[in-house]
Design an enzyme around this catalytic site. Sequence first.
Site, PDB file in Angstrom:
ATOM      1  N   ASP A 198      40.761  83.486  17.937  1.00 48.07           N
ATOM      2  CA  ASP A 198      41.784  83.390  16.894  1.00 48.07           C
ATOM      3  C   ASP A 198      43.173  83.170  17.489  1.00 48.07           C
ATOM      4  O   ASP A 198      44.158  83.763  17.037  1.00 48.07           O
ATOM      5  CB  ASP A 198      41.787  84.616  15.990  1.00 48.07           C
ATOM      6  CG  ASP A 198      42.579  84.388  14.696  1.00 48.07           C
ATOM      7  OD1 ASP A 198      42.754  83.211  14.317  1.00 48.07           O
ATOM      8  OD2 ASP A 198      43.033  85.377  14.093  1.00 48.07           O
ATOM      9  N   HIS A 255      44.068  81.085  12.880  1.00 46.10           N
ATOM     10  CA  HIS A 255      43.925  81.031  11.420  1.00 46.10           C
ATOM     11  C   HIS A 255      45.231  80.660  10.716  1.00 46.10           C
ATOM     12  O   HIS A 255      45.219  80.257   9.558  1.00 46.10           O
ATOM     13  CB  HIS A 255      43.355  82.347  10.872  1.00 46.10           C
ATOM     14  CG  HIS A 255      44.319  83.491  10.822  1.00 46.10           C
ATOM     15  ND1 HIS A 255      44.348  84.482  11.768  1.00 46.10           N
ATOM     16  CD2 HIS A 255      45.274  83.822   9.918  1.00 46.10           C
ATOM     17  CE1 HIS A 255      45.272  85.374  11.453  1.00 46.10           C
ATOM     18  NE2 HIS A 255      45.853  84.991  10.329  1.00 46.10           N
ATOM     19  N   SER A 260      50.975  87.447  10.926  1.00 41.51           N
ATOM     20  CA  SER A 260      49.941  86.919  11.818  1.00 41.51           C
ATOM     21  C   SER A 260      50.534  86.015  12.891  1.00 41.51           C
ATOM     22  O   SER A 260      51.275  85.081  12.592  1.00 41.51           O
ATOM     23  CB  SER A 260      48.909  86.119  11.023  1.00 41.51           C
ATOM     24  OG  SER A 260      48.134  86.956  10.214  1.00 41.51           O
TER      25      SER A 260
END
Length: 277
Positions: free
Chosen positions: A145, A114, A227
């Site tokens: 992901d 992402h 992230s």
Amino acid sequence: MTEQSFPAMSGSLVEPQPAVAPAPKFWRRTAPMLTAATLIAGLFGGVTGAVIASPDGTSSGTSVTAQTVSNQSTVDWTITASKVLPSVVQVNVGNGLGSGVILSADGKILTNNHVVASSGGQVTVKFNDGREVPATVVSTDPTSDLAVLQASGVSGLTPIKWANSDQVKIGDAVMAIGSPSGLQGTVTTGIVSALDRKVTVPGETRRSQPVSYQAIQTDASINPGNSGGALVNAAGELIGINSAIYSPASSSGEAGSVGIGFAIPSNQAKQIADQLS
């Protein structure tokens, strides 16, 4: 095993109904670039906190006897940070950013899908020593992901050291490293709060699918921009890829750490990374 599934954020703001708690939200966003005004405000806040709070929680002139009260108090996090920081990068994608971990000396990097999904191929990585170079997306796996990047024209990098995530225990001391809101090389510490936490992150667009995985839950502070970064044990070994946080719903649409973060276990991440490389 507890399943946590949270609805996607609405694209418009609505007036909350009285006496009804807002629905929680689950975030996996890249961070926007930090503005100077925001940074200055944050620095002022940090200074205020330092003035108000005594480092050891005691008043001046009071004698105290140190005791070991948790497994974290015996860890020298300065050593851990010095080991891991050279293996963590900032991933820049247009006006957003995330983090990544170095897989190989010649520039293979693992991050979240992402983080780069909307990059349009415009990706750069910034190393801990300040160098910033272009990177290409080698391969992605939206279902897990995860994504692998290749940094251009680099050599002699320090790959991350892997741990066996099956050996992680609830209560283990951990450190998260990444670039929350563009503050590269930020480290935070905490513990493993839970294991095998099944979390489902909603798709961020109508074309994207939800992502589900069995996560390591931690109370180490994780924010947008973390992230793809590292969650490591006290020895500086990777136990997970930081990927999402839980945040209560807010009318502002902003998300921040409330001490509930999630990481993709290292065993799963390594298996996918090997396939993508």
